[in-house]
Design an enzyme around this catalytic site. Structure first.
Site, PDB file in Angstrom:
ATOM      1  N   SER A   1      37.519  37.827  38.394  1.00  0.00           N
ATOM      2  CA  SER A   1      36.938  39.163  38.351  1.00  0.00           C
ATOM      3  C   SER A   1      35.549  39.100  37.710  1.00  0.00           C
ATOM      4  O   SER A   1      34.672  38.397  38.206  1.00  0.00           O
ATOM      5  CB  SER A   1      37.873  40.118  37.608  1.00  0.00           C
ATOM      6  OG  SER A   1      37.514  41.465  37.824  1.00  0.00           O
TER       7      SER A   1
ATOM      8  N   ASP B   1      43.041  42.888  47.748  1.00  0.00           N
ATOM      9  CA  ASP B   1      42.394  43.256  46.489  1.00  0.00           C
ATOM     10  C   ASP B   1      41.927  44.710  46.536  1.00  0.00           C
ATOM     11  O   ASP B   1      41.143  45.093  47.397  1.00  0.00           O
ATOM     12  CB  ASP B   1      41.208  42.331  46.228  1.00  0.00           C
ATOM     13  CG  ASP B   1      40.724  42.369  44.793  1.00  0.00           C
ATOM     14  OD1 ASP B   1      40.540  43.482  44.254  1.00  0.00           O
ATOM     15  OD2 ASP B   1      40.532  41.290  44.191  1.00  0.00           O
TER      16      ASP B   1
ATOM     17  N   HIS C   1      44.280  41.823  43.226  1.00  0.00           N
ATOM     18  CA  HIS C   1      43.429  41.398  42.123  1.00  0.00           C
ATOM     19  C   HIS C   1      44.314  40.792  41.038  1.00  0.00           C
ATOM     20  O   HIS C   1      45.469  41.183  40.858  1.00  0.00           O
ATOM     21  CB  HIS C   1      42.695  42.632  41.587  1.00  0.00           C
ATOM     22  CG  HIS C   1      41.433  42.351  40.860  1.00  0.00           C
ATOM     23  ND1 HIS C   1      40.303  41.899  41.491  1.00  0.00           N
ATOM     24  CD2 HIS C   1      41.120  42.458  39.546  1.00  0.00           C
ATOM     25  CE1 HIS C   1      39.339  41.764  40.598  1.00  0.00           C
ATOM     26  NE2 HIS C   1      39.810  42.084  39.404  1.00  0.00           N
TER      27      HIS C   1
END
Length: 428
Positions: free
Chosen positions: A247, A344, A377
């Site tokens: 991230s 995601d 994610h």
């Protein structure tokens, strides 16, 4: 009792459906992510709970009412959907392996092309996913790499017997540049690599809004400089450092690989090499300025997050672009292994696709890309069927990068030496 049974089974079915096909849209991104992430990575546990709940209900109450039948129908649907989620997670091994074979070629295929099968200990970690320890691995906590308090601390993981001249893995946590800790992310990969004899380092860095860009990246480079000077005491080889993160940590990972030895990003330690030898960004942010034109990226650029990270006085698009990996592509970029989940909810997979395409056009080194079906994610935060496969694949990539380093290092050493010489000549 029957009504609550129906509600429980309906909840399982809805969670499984969201894991298979997440609801799109920024307003729902947080709840969609949380439910989809946990369901996808804990699908075996949820399937077992769903099946056990149904079996207990039937044993105690039988199938007498319409609600019983509806509950069992929902349970069947949930079990089928969760089985599909599990099968998709297992596919990560082949997705990663195919990506590495395609990009790294015959040398990789001959030496590293075996997909590791999960042994008893691996399955134990998957079914006990929050047990973040590994026998034979020592953690050294809270070493200071620069003044400034706990945000300038790092942890080191190494084998109990302390290896000698071991390659180093440098982990940068995510959290949108505003939250997160070195103690929370990248642990399964670091434990795996430390057990293989690597030395692993996880860092904190200053967070926004108190810190504004490029303070985050400068701190990461300070930590790297500390590692280069001190890691030998913990068994590490400062001449081979790979960097990884997810991230915001994936964004910083890419920036570390694409901005080596940039004097404006290492004030006070300009003559220390901050080059790295391999990069493995997971679900990273690569377009800070909206240059890709991707709708969710443009929404992120226009959100309140970017002024918080870049500073309220940041000039658009120049300051935004200066923080964007897409604006720093270079021919001498180190080998990359980019990983991104197709499901995601925070960072669109299309952003990773564009980054990989542009980096491949620019870089002379391999850029492997694994796009993982069904992955949300943060899919690698704790052990799961998918993350166990990803950890093994990343390990093979890192070992390939370490084994083949001599094919790239002479040119890299020459370019670093020339850059330092130029700075010295200019009085920098």
């Amino acid at each position: 009792m029957t009504r609550t049974f129906v509600l429980r089974q309906a909840s399982s079915a809805i969670l499984a459906a969201n894991a298979i096909r997440p609801v799109p849209g920024m307003p729902l991104s947080v709840p969609v992510f949380m439910s989809g992430w946990l369901t996808a990575e804990l699908a075996p546990q949820l399937l077992a709970l769903t099946a056990t709940d149904s079996a207990i209900h039937v044993a105690r109450h039988g199938i007498r009412s319409r609600s019983d039948k509806v509950g069992l129908l929902l349970s069947t649907a949930a079990v089928a959907a969760l089985s599909s989620v599990i099968a998709t997670g297992r596919g990560a091994a082949h997705e990663c392996e195919s990506a590495l074979r395609e990009e790294l070629g015959e040398d990789y295929a001959e030496r590293d092309g075996k997909i590791a099968r999960a042994g008893l200990s691996a399955w134990r970690r998957i079914y006990d996913p929050f047990w973040m320890r590994r026998k034979g691995v020592t953690r050294v906590r809270n070493l200071r790499y620069a003044p400034g308090g706990r945000r300038f601390r790092l942890n080191i993981y190494h084998r109990d017997d302390v290896p000698s001249d071991a390659p180093v893995l440098f982990q940068i946590h995510g959290g949108g540049w505003v939250i997160g800790s070195k103690d929370q992310q990248g642990i399964p990969l670091m434990l795996e690599m430390a057990s293989r004899g690597w030395v692993c380092v996880s860092i904190n860095y200053p967070l926004s809004p108190r810190a504004v860009w490029p303070a985050h990246l400068i701190a990461a480079k300070q930590a790297l400089a500390w590692v280069r000077a001190n890691i030998g005491r913990y068994g590490g080889d400062p001449d081979f450092i790979a960097v990884t993160g997810g991230s915001a940590g994936g964004h910083l990972t890419a920036m570390m690989g694409l901005t080596p030895d940039a004097p404006e990003l290492q004030p006070g330690f300009e003559n220390t090499s901050t080059a790295v030898h391999a990069c493995v960004p997971h679900y990273g942010v690569y377009d800070m300025a909206g240059d890709t034109g991707i709708k969710p990226v443009l929404q992120r650029v226009k959100s309140g997050l970017m002024p918080m990270v870049l500073g309220k006085n940041a000039k658009f698009p120049d300051d935004y672009r200066a923080a964007s990996p897409l604006a720093h592509l270079r021919a001498d970029a180190p080998p990359f292994f980019v990983l991104h989940g197709r499901s995601d909810s925070f960072i669109p997979v299309a952003e990773a696709r564009v980054f990989v395409e542009k980096l491949r056009e620019a870089s002379d080194n391999p850029v492997a890309y694994a796009e993982l079906r069904g992955a949300q994610h943060a899919f690698d935060v704790f052990p799961s069927i998918r993350s166990a496969a990803v950890v093994q694949a990343v390990g093979r990539f890192l070992e390939w990068a370490y084994r083949t380093r001599d094919q790239r290092e002479p040119e890299n050493r020459e370019s670093v030496a020339e850059a330092v010489q130029l700075r010295d000549t200019d009085g920098g």
